[in-house]
Design a protein around this motif. Structure first.
Motif, PDB file in Angstrom:
ATOM      1  N   PRO A  15      76.155  32.650  68.394  1.00 41.13           N
ATOM      2  CA  PRO A  15      76.207  33.003  66.972  1.00 41.13           C
ATOM      3  C   PRO A  15      77.281  32.220  66.220  1.00 41.13           C
ATOM      4  CG  PRO A  15      75.940  34.967  68.295  1.00 41.13           C
ATOM      5  CD  PRO A  15      76.174  33.838  69.259  1.00 41.13           C
ATOM      6  N   SER A  16      78.387  31.929  66.901  1.00 39.63           N
ATOM      7  CA  SER A  16      79.471  31.205  66.232  1.00 39.63           C
ATOM      8  C   SER A  16      79.033  29.817  65.792  1.00 39.63           C
ATOM      9  CB  SER A  16      80.693  31.087  67.151  1.00 39.63           C
ATOM     10  OG  SER A  16      80.352  30.439  68.361  1.00 39.63           O
ATOM     11  N   ASP A  17      78.049  29.224  66.496  1.00 36.76           N
ATOM     12  CA  ASP A  17      77.533  27.922  66.071  1.00 36.76           C
ATOM     13  C   ASP A  17      76.803  28.043  64.734  1.00 36.76           C
ATOM     14  OD1 ASP A  17      78.527  26.540  68.200  1.00 36.76           O
ATOM     15  OD2 ASP A  17      76.688  26.619  69.380  1.00 36.76           O
ATOM     16  N   LEU A  18      75.984  29.061  64.634  1.00 39.77           N
ATOM     17  CA  LEU A  18      75.282  29.277  63.373  1.00 39.77           C
ATOM     18  C   LEU A  18      76.270  29.556  62.250  1.00 39.77           C
ATOM     19  CD1 LEU A  18      72.744  29.725  61.654  1.00 39.77           C
ATOM     20  CD2 LEU A  18      72.692  32.089  62.491  1.00 39.77           C
ATOM     21  N   TYR A  19      77.250  30.395  62.500  1.00 40.94           N
ATOM     22  CA  TYR A  19      78.228  30.723  61.458  1.00 40.94           C
ATOM     23  C   TYR A  19      79.043  29.490  61.052  1.00 40.94           C
ATOM     24  CZ  TYR A  19      77.255  35.488  63.111  1.00 40.94           C
ATOM     25  OH  TYR A  19      76.653  36.655  63.486  1.00 40.94           O
ATOM     26  N   GLN A  20      79.329  28.616  62.013  1.00 37.65           N
ATOM     27  CA  GLN A  20      80.070  27.397  61.687  1.00 37.65           C
ATOM     28  C   GLN A  20      79.220  26.471  60.820  1.00 37.65           C
ATOM     29  OE1 GLN A  20      83.465  26.614  62.728  1.00 37.65           O
ATOM     30  NE2 GLN A  20      83.045  25.281  60.987  1.00 37.65           N
ATOM     31  N   ALA A  21      77.932  26.366  61.146  1.00 38.49           N
ATOM     32  CA  ALA A  21      77.033  25.566  60.316  1.00 38.49           C
ATOM     33  C   ALA A  21      76.957  26.149  58.906  1.00 38.49           C
ATOM     34  CB  ALA A  21      75.643  25.526  60.953  1.00 38.49           C
ATOM     35  N   ASP A  64      68.001  25.180  51.597  1.00 40.80           N
ATOM     36  CA  ASP A  64      68.589  25.266  52.936  1.00 40.80           C
ATOM     37  C   ASP A  64      69.799  26.193  52.956  1.00 40.80           C
ATOM     38  OD1 ASP A  64      66.698  23.515  53.903  1.00 40.80           O
ATOM     39  OD2 ASP A  64      67.980  21.746  53.722  1.00 40.80           O
ATOM     40  N   LEU A  65      70.591  26.158  51.900  1.00 42.49           N
ATOM     41  CA  LEU A  65      71.770  27.017  51.823  1.00 42.49           C
ATOM     42  C   LEU A  65      71.366  28.486  51.871  1.00 42.49           C
ATOM     43  CD1 LEU A  65      74.879  27.124  51.391  1.00 42.49           C
ATOM     44  CD2 LEU A  65      74.397  27.241  48.921  1.00 42.49           C
ATOM     45  N   VAL A  66      70.339  28.839  51.120  1.00 42.96           N
ATOM     46  CA  VAL A  66      69.833  30.216  51.145  1.00 42.96           C
ATOM     47  C   VAL A  66      69.257  30.547  52.515  1.00 42.96           C
ATOM     48  CG1 VAL A  66      68.069  31.766  50.200  1.00 42.96           C
ATOM     49  CG2 VAL A  66      69.403  30.316  48.663  1.00 42.96           C
ATOM     50  N   ASP A  67      68.519  29.623  53.085  1.00 45.05           N
ATOM     51  CA  ASP A  67      67.848  29.862  54.365  1.00 45.05           C
ATOM     52  C   ASP A  67      68.854  30.084  55.493  1.00 45.05           C
ATOM     53  OD1 ASP A  67      65.462  30.199  55.742  1.00 45.05           O
ATOM     54  OD2 ASP A  67      65.342  28.090  56.330  1.00 45.05           O
ATOM     55  N   ILE A  68      69.886  29.265  55.550  1.00 38.01           N
ATOM     56  CA  ILE A  68      70.891  29.388  56.602  1.00 38.01           C
ATOM     57  C   ILE A  68      71.736  30.642  56.389  1.00 38.01           C
ATOM     58  CG2 ILE A  68      72.962  28.298  57.560  1.00 38.01           C
ATOM     59  CD1 ILE A  68      71.546  25.576  56.964  1.00 38.01           C
ATOM     60  N   THR A  69      72.026  30.968  55.146  1.00 37.53           N
ATOM     61  CA  THR A  69      72.744  32.213  54.852  1.00 37.53           C
ATOM     62  C   THR A  69      71.912  33.413  55.275  1.00 37.53           C
ATOM     63  OG1 THR A  69      73.856  31.168  52.973  1.00 37.53           O
ATOM     64  CG2 THR A  69      73.841  33.579  53.034  1.00 37.53           C
ATOM     65  N   ARG A  70      70.631  33.396  54.939  1.00 35.98           N
ATOM     66  CA  ARG A  70      69.715  34.473  55.320  1.00 35.98           C
ATOM     67  C   ARG A  70      69.718  34.688  56.822  1.00 35.98           C
ATOM     68  NH1 ARG A  70      65.937  34.205  58.164  1.00 35.98           N
ATOM     69  NH2 ARG A  70      65.893  31.926  58.095  1.00 35.98           N
ATOM     70  N   ASN A  71      69.630  33.588  57.587  1.00 32.51           N
ATOM     71  CA  ASN A  71      69.577  33.723  59.037  1.00 32.51           C
ATOM     72  C   ASN A  71      70.918  34.187  59.607  1.00 32.51           C
ATOM     73  OD1 ASN A  71      67.193  32.607  60.989  1.00 32.51           O
ATOM     74  ND2 ASN A  71      69.141  32.777  62.074  1.00 32.51           N
ATOM     75  N   SER A  72      72.013  33.776  58.993  1.00 36.04           N
ATOM     76  CA  SER A  72      73.328  34.229  59.438  1.00 36.04           C
ATOM     77  C   SER A  72      73.465  35.736  59.242  1.00 36.04           C
ATOM     78  CB  SER A  72      74.428  33.493  58.666  1.00 36.04           C
ATOM     79  OG  SER A  72      74.383  32.102  58.918  1.00 36.04           O
ATOM     80  N   LEU A  73      73.005  36.231  58.116  1.00 33.65           N
ATOM     81  CA  LEU A  73      73.061  37.664  57.867  1.00 33.65           C
ATOM     82  C   LEU A  73      72.130  38.421  58.805  1.00 33.65           C
ATOM     83  CD1 LEU A  73      73.190  37.672  53.951  1.00 33.65           C
ATOM     84  CD2 LEU A  73      75.081  37.944  55.562  1.00 33.65           C
ATOM     85  N   GLN A  74      71.036  37.804  59.175  1.00 30.55           N
ATOM     86  CA  GLN A  74      70.125  38.426  60.137  1.00 30.55           C
ATOM     87  C   GLN A  74      70.829  38.627  61.486  1.00 30.55           C
ATOM     88  OE1 GLN A  74      66.450  36.308  60.690  1.00 30.55           O
ATOM     89  NE2 GLN A  74      65.900  37.424  62.525  1.00 30.55           N
ATOM     90  N   VAL A  75      71.559  37.630  61.942  1.00 29.30           N
ATOM     91  CA  VAL A  75      72.274  37.748  63.205  1.00 29.30           C
ATOM     92  C   VAL A  75      73.418  38.761  63.083  1.00 29.30           C
ATOM     93  CG1 VAL A  75      73.647  36.498  64.916  1.00 29.30           C
ATOM     94  CG2 VAL A  75      71.641  35.414  63.895  1.00 29.30           C
ATOM     95  N   ILE A  76      74.103  38.755  61.934  1.00 30.04           N
ATOM     96  CA  ILE A  76      75.163  39.742  61.712  1.00 30.04           C
ATOM     97  C   ILE A  76      74.603  41.161  61.785  1.00 30.04           C
ATOM     98  CG2 ILE A  76      76.734  40.669  59.949  1.00 30.04           C
ATOM     99  CD1 ILE A  76      77.204  37.751  59.054  1.00 30.04           C
TER     100      ILE A  76
END
Length: 789
Positions: free
Chosen positions: A541-547, A567-579
């Motif tokens: 998960p830390s890799d995704l959060y770093q990206a 992409d910014l929205v998409d990566i933020t969305r996926n980060s919140l999904q993992v959180i």
């Protein structure tokens, strides 16, 4: 001298057999498959395409289709600058479009994708001096579409959106696209000529969002009845689709008859040999257990050939027909003789209608344990060699060609499936896609004739499709790190150090899946809550959060770029999904120790996150539920049709069936869904847990499933609430605030996930010892975890 004589003999032997040791077998039976339009028509079609992409600057390109350019059967393009104009010639319209897109990407740092385009050309176009650049495709075919794509992603597209989608196809080099639109009108004519009534067909055809599975015989009638206006309108649309595909030099794949017939067949033709297939997807006898006409019954050939002839009369002919008789359905017999007769029946009906017919079949069925070597060989070899093309549908993870001696001599296409149900999680297997096609071509006695993309749903993970489609002309596997840097620069029109760092991390984490089983899917806040969930993740998960962090930093320079904002929205969305997975764990941990205060606090945090995700997604037009519903409603001619289409749209992405038969399979992460579907569902779960603690009762999973179905899920599918069609809020500003709020809480997530790692049951020998290797995967930055909470 003896050595040279031996080489000569071997060379002659190879030529006689038509075997190419590099690119596999050349099948004489497929040589008639080619574009039916003239070079002049294809040239004009590509000119129009370039105008749609570049506008006034299209005049700086001079394109020509020359059928004699390059080796026969392989698409070739040449790019050279003459008198300040970029001259692109190609053996087909598809080849010219590929050359144009190659120039846009690798000389102008441009990109044309589902989410938009970045084609800000330099004032002075880069020159390519004589003799120019010439590239030839490695294989003959580039296939596109899963039979499910037309329902999961393309169900509601009008001609405007189809036109752009076909533009995307041809720029990507697709020359063998599935063209399934409008077939119900043809079946309607054939069946009514045989005495079937409108009511008989209403019970047979599925609803607009479920046609894919009705066509394959998985279900019948669900989501219907199919309105007459829909059938007619889609027939008109199909004409436009086929005309455009053919004008560009594509070879459309039309539907064939696979044997699934209306229930009324038993009444109208009592002597016909009709059996019922097994139940599919828990739909029961009302909507599944479909009727299959015996392949050797005289009525089979009559329906099958009539259907092919009626299609020819309406649409013309391209000679390739898709039919899947046993897709996710078990045949009534495993006897080789029965399966061979089934295969012969489908093929003979096709050639009765079109003597030059080629049967194209999805190879998904061969993943079932039913299909042992005897059964598979019987089905495949009953058709003359080279008159059938198999789509090795899931080649990147579960190739079948290697288990079937290259499909026992039948030609096949190496396909990347990638996506199930149109879900939106960041995921890809770039390394497997990078090497797989080359492995397929070099397989012993390979019969590989092309590459393909066969996602169940699209409009997600665009990087994976850009990468895969370049296999059409790549002569060796790429340096993925170098390629991803080029991709980011093409996508955003400039180099940005932070964006580059983000994509480098993504390509070695979320896009570095390398196991042989499907573990990615619908996790976290988009699944119906359970008291004992199993969640999956295959990277740190830390890799995704770093990206995510690097993308937030990149917004200072790239915030005006359309594709960057997406992409910014998409990566933020996926980060919140993992959180959300950690929040899920906190809720269950509080419930386990019966701490109401901790449970309420943990629940409130998750509910806030769901609200924040909806706010985020509402800021980008690509993440709006209103698009899906609005596009569905646009086909309605009256209120009744509108209600049917909206129900189809809402049901497919949630319950997938009247009672949640395939619940959450096609889940989407869109604004509106979070506020009115996911959030109420989680609130009910949290409230139920709190009540259990207060009363001392044990959480009852069956009771909760019934409650959430009746109180949240079914009411959502029946709702007609309208949602905004335009985005609200500034994505960059919203992401900045969400990042500041949630990023500090992620510091210990790796430790949490690592402590909850357990492998799931793996069916393949290769991964049986996954448990003891998890720590190694973790250290190598590629992790698969089955998380027990």
């Amino acid at each position: 001298m003896m050595i040279y004589q031996q080489i000569l003999v071997i060379s002659l032997f190879v030529c006689i057999l038509g075997f190419n040791p590099v690119n596999g077998v050349e099948f004489e039976t497929l040589k008639h498959l080619k574009a039916k339009t003239s070079a002049e028509i294809q040239t004009e079609a590509v000119k129009d395409l370039i105008k749609r992409v570049l506008g006034s600057r299209s005049s700086e390109f001079n394109v020509t289709v020359d059928f004699n350019l390059g080796p026969q059967g392989k698409d070739t393009y040449k790019i050279v600058t003459e008198n300040g104009v970029q001259k692109i010639s190609g053996s087909t319209g598809v080849a010219v479009a590929m050359g144009f897109y190659y120039y846009i990407k690798y000389y102008c740092n441009g990109q044309f994708t589902w989410a938009g385009q970045q084609v800000n050309l330099p004032v002075n176009l880069p020159t390519i001096p004589s003799p120019g650049i010439t590239k030839t495709t490695i294989d003959r075919f580039r296939y596109y579409q899963n039979v499910c794509t037309v329902s999961y992603s393309l169900a509601w597209l009008n001609w405007t959106r189809w036109e752009r989608h076909i533009d995307w196809m041809v720029l990507q080099g697709i020359n063998l696209p599935l063209a399934f639109t409008g077939q119900e009108a043809i079946f309607q004519r054939v069946y009514m000529n045989l005495g079937y009534s409108f009511q008989d067909l209403e019970e047979h055809f599925g609803g607009p969002a479920f046609l894919a599975w009705a066509r394959m015989g998985n279900i019948r009638g669900w989501g219907g009845p199919l309105p007459t206006a829909w059938i007619t309108d889609k027939l008109v649309l199909q004409h436009k689709i086929l005309n455009r595909m053919r004008s560009l030099g594509m070879i459309p794949v039309l539907p064939g008859f696979a044997g699934h017939v209306p229930a009324a067949t038993t009444r109208l033709y009592p002597s016909a040999n009709v059996t019922r297939l097994s139940q599919w997807g828990r739909f029961g006898s009302n909507y599944s257990e479909t009727y299959l006409l015996d392949f050797q019954d005289p009525l089979f050939k009559k329906i099958g050939s009539s259907f092919i002839k009626e299609m020819q009369n309406e649409f013309g002919v391209d000679h390739v027909y898709n039919a899947d008789s046993f897709n996710e359905m078990t045949p009534r017999s495993s006897e080789a003789s029965y399966l061979a007769s089934a295969s012969r029946g489908v093929y003979e009906a096709m050639i009765e209608g079109d003597p030059q017919a080629i049967w194209l079949m999805q190879g998904w069925l061969f993943l079932s344990s039913f299909w042992g070597p005897t059964q598979t060989e019987a089905l495949l070899t009953a058709v003359p060699k080279g008159r059938m093309i198999i789509l090795d549908l899931y080649s990147e993870l579960r190739p079948i060609y290697s288990q079937t001696k290259s499909y026992y001599g039948q030609p096949y296409i190496w396909c990347m499936l990638h996506n199930f149900g149109g879900t939106m999680e960041l995921y890809g297997a770039l390394d497997l896609v990078n090497k797989g096609p080359f492995t397929g071509r070099n397989f012993v006695n390979s019969t590989m004739i092309g590459t393909g993309i066969t996602p169940e749903g699209i409009f997600q993970n665009e990087v994976v499709y850009e990468f895969m489609n370049e296999n059409a002309w790549r002569t060796e596997p790429r340096n993925i790190s170098q390629w991803i840097s080029e991709y980011a620069q093409q996508r955003y029109g400039q180099f940005d150090i932070n964006a580059n760092k983000a994509w480098q991390i993504l390509q070695r984490s979320v896009y570095a899946y390398n196991l042989s089983e499907k573990f990615h899917g619908k996790d976290g806040f988009i699944k119906r809550p359970k008291i004992k969930p199993r969640l999956t993740i295959w990277y740190k998960p830390s890799d995704l959060y770093q990206a995510w962090e690097y993308m937030v930093m990149a917004s200072a320079q790239l915030k005006t770029n359309q594709l960057f904002r997406y992409d910014l929205v998409d990566i933020t969305r996926n980060s919140l999904q993992v959180i959300s997975m950690k929040m899920y764990s906190d809720i269950l941990a509080a419930y386990k120790i019966k701490n109401i205060t901790a449970l309420q606090n943990a629940g409130d945090k998750l509910i806030k996150l769901l609200t924040d995700v909806d706010l985020l997604l509402a800021s980008d037009t690509h993440f709006l539920l209103s698009n899906w519903i609005g596009d569905a409603l646009s086909w309605a001619t009256d209120v009744v049709e509108g209600a049917l289409y909206e129900y189809n749209a809402r049901n497919q992405i949630t319950l997938w069936g009247p009672d949640g038969q395939i619940v959450d399979y096609a889940s989407k992460q869109w604004a509106g869904l979070f506020m009115d579907y996911y959030k109420p569902r989680w609130q009910l779960f949290i409230d139920t847990l709190i009540n259990c603690v207060k009363t001392g009762e044990k959480f009852n999973s069956q009771t909760f499933a019934s409650d959430v179905l009746t109180k949240v899920e079914r009411p959502f599918t029946l709702s007609n609430k309208m949602y905004p069609r335009t985005p609200t809020g500034d994505s960059v500003s919203i992401v900045s605030k969400l990042y500041s709020y949630y990023r500090p809480s992620t510091k210990e997530h790796d430790k949490f996930y690592k402590n909850h790692v357990k492998s799931s049951k793996i069916s393949t020998e290769k991964n049986k010892n996954l448990d003891k290797h998890l720590s190694r995967y973790w250290n190598e930055n590629v992790v698969q975890m089955q998380i027990d909470l």
